[in-house]
Design a protein around this motif. Sequence first.
Motif, PDB file in Angstrom:
ATOM      1  N   GLY A   1       0.815  -1.200   0.000  1.00  0.00           N
ATOM      2  CA  GLY A   1       0.000   0.000   0.000  1.00  0.00           C
ATOM      3  C   GLY A   1       0.852   1.254   0.000  1.00  0.00           C
ATOM      4  N   SER A   2       1.956   1.222   0.728  1.00  0.00           N
ATOM      5  CA  SER A   2       2.870   2.363   0.746  1.00  0.00           C
ATOM      6  C   SER A   2       3.549   2.549  -0.607  1.00  0.00           C
ATOM      7  CB  SER A   2       3.912   2.162   1.848  1.00  0.00           C
ATOM      8  OG  SER A   2       4.838   3.213   1.873  1.00  0.00           O
TER       9      SER A   2
ATOM     10  N   GLU B   1       0.938   4.093  -2.851  1.00  0.00           N
ATOM     11  CA  GLU B   1       0.593   5.459  -2.455  1.00  0.00           C
ATOM     12  C   GLU B   1       1.684   6.458  -2.856  1.00  0.00           C
ATOM     13  OE1 GLU B   1      -0.992   7.769   1.561  1.00  0.00           O
ATOM     14  OE2 GLU B   1       0.218   5.940   1.737  1.00  0.00           O
ATOM     15  N   ASN B   2       2.946   6.042  -2.770  1.00  0.00           N
ATOM     16  CA  ASN B   2       4.070   6.928  -3.092  1.00  0.00           C
ATOM     17  C   ASN B   2       4.507   6.816  -4.558  1.00  0.00           C
ATOM     18  OD1 ASN B   2       4.219   7.823  -0.404  1.00  0.00           O
ATOM     19  ND2 ASN B   2       5.462   6.050   0.169  1.00  0.00           N
TER      20      ASN B   2
ATOM     21  N   ILE C   1      -5.653  -0.792  -3.014  1.00  0.00           N
ATOM     22  CA  ILE C   1      -6.230   0.300  -2.212  1.00  0.00           C
ATOM     23  C   ILE C   1      -5.303   1.514  -2.157  1.00  0.00           C
ATOM     24  CG2 ILE C   1      -7.572  -1.308  -0.814  1.00  0.00           C
ATOM     25  CD1 ILE C   1      -5.546  -1.049   1.394  1.00  0.00           C
ATOM     26  N   ARG C   2      -3.988   1.291  -2.400  1.00  0.00           N
ATOM     27  CA  ARG C   2      -3.012   2.380  -2.518  1.00  0.00           C
ATOM     28  C   ARG C   2      -2.967   3.267  -1.278  1.00  0.00           C
ATOM     29  NH1 ARG C   2      -4.079   4.246  -8.818  1.00  0.00           N
ATOM     30  NH2 ARG C   2      -3.686   2.175  -9.729  1.00  0.00           N
ATOM     31  N   LYS C   3      -2.940   2.611  -0.122  1.00  0.00           N
ATOM     32  CA  LYS C   3      -2.796   3.328   1.131  1.00  0.00           C
ATOM     33  C   LYS C   3      -1.814   2.567   2.026  1.00  0.00           C
ATOM     34  CE  LYS C   3      -5.638   6.846   0.854  1.00  0.00           C
ATOM     35  NZ  LYS C   3      -5.187   8.252   0.993  1.00  0.00           N
TER      36      LYS C   3
ATOM     37  N   LEU D   1      -5.962   2.856   6.931  1.00  0.00           N
ATOM     38  CA  LEU D   1      -6.836   1.956   6.185  1.00  0.00           C
ATOM     39  C   LEU D   1      -6.302   0.526   6.118  1.00  0.00           C
ATOM     40  CD1 LEU D   1      -9.408   1.680   4.512  1.00  0.00           C
ATOM     41  CD2 LEU D   1      -8.084   2.363   2.495  1.00  0.00           C
TER      42      LEU D   1
END
Length: 492
Positions: free
Chosen positions: A78-79, A82-83, A405-407, A412
């Motif tokens: 997810g990290s 997200e980045n 989910i990209r978190k 989340l």
Amino acid sequence: MKILDRYILSRFLFNFISCFTILMIIFIFQAIWLFIDDLAGKGLDLWVIGKFLLYYSPSLVPTVLPFTVLLASLMTFGSFAENYEFAAMKSSGISLYRAMRSLIVFMVALGAFTFYFANSVIPRAEFKAYNLKQNIAKVKPAMAISEGIFNDIQDMNIKVEKKHGKDDRLLDNVILHQKNSKGENKTVIKAKKGELISNEKSDILKLKLIDGYYYEDQTPSNPKNLDNYPHAKAEFEVYTINVDLSEMNDVDLDEESYNTYKMYNVSELGYLIDSIEENNSTTVRNFSDNIYKRTGITTMNRSYETDNKKDSIKNTVKITEEQPRVSNTPGDILSLFEGRKKEQVVETALSNITNIVNTIDSRKAELQRKDMVLNYYIMAMHSKYALAFACVILFFVGAPLGAIIRKGGLGLPMVVGIALFLSYHFLGMFARNYAKDASIPPILGSWLSTIIMLPLGIFLTRRATADKGLLNIDSIMDPLRNLIGKFQKKEK
């Protein structure tokens, strides 16, 4: 590419170790809360309490490790998403499978180590923890008395409704069965309250009972009076029983003499399962043979064979005189009797059937208990394999879900991870409960939650590698729009 593999692996290991440490601390504190009544305020050394928690900790790994894998993979991938690190990888021609390669190797190695840990370390730790707890219960009699059940203490069997006060020494609603020198249970004592009184300098424990009744069965000198059930009854305000603790106080806390199904490795469980299956089969076979003989069918068969031999001898001698002959078929049995004797035969048959049914009902619980013990052993063996596969499968659930989910972080991903893990955990718990009484096969009880997570992992991995979201809303809404459009055209 090796630099990228090291980078992904290092990020994952950081999240993995952090989550595992935090979750283990949380579950250990839960264990302390669970055993606080048994360990705290009993005069035990901190070393003994620490040793018990150390032995108990490995049994938490089957719960903590799958949750850790799921949560760490969610946070890591997810990290990355997200980045926009995944976007950089894909622009360089690196697919999701390629990015996961180092972690797949690590997860396979972790699965193998998990099986070794579940097969070798956890059984030994369970063995140590269980024996230490039993030995502590010997040293501290108040710990040996559990609420709501009968507890054996030397020559007594005692049940209390509630323990309270300092060191749980005050007892409410005490029922005590006391055995005589022959081991016979002929004395029953009931009291509204009780108290355990001991002194560190003395080996005598005093059980003080308050406001109760004393019942004792008497053995008459004349055997003919046994049917009268003679007994003695007395009411008391205070009744004191002295228990010698000299043997208990010499207990070695490191003594190891107790075993349960959780304390064996795979090879030992396989041998025990074969032995239990053979023993259960022998018990059922002997019981069925006994019931079959009690029906009297074997005697009827012998009589039938004897009658046939007599008929064949008569035919050989060629007896010309015709004699009335009764058929040996079951439907003609009652025709051998007349009047009241027919009713007696029917009543006897019904009585035999009732006795046989009662015997089967009385043995049913025992046979079910034997099957339940066998199911426990089978589930204990397969749970070791299922745990190793669960770590790998939950990685393929968490990693692609994190990319979707990209978190990252603990927001989340933590919520999603807890929801998925609770689904996995409760599915396994329900499956094991159903497998105990053979509602489902015990092997399925160990594997069901892992099997259900497998298609979910495949689905999420395919969605993530195709750069698709968790659900394609258009694929659901388009058919509905088309259907609504057709109805509107018909109305026009």
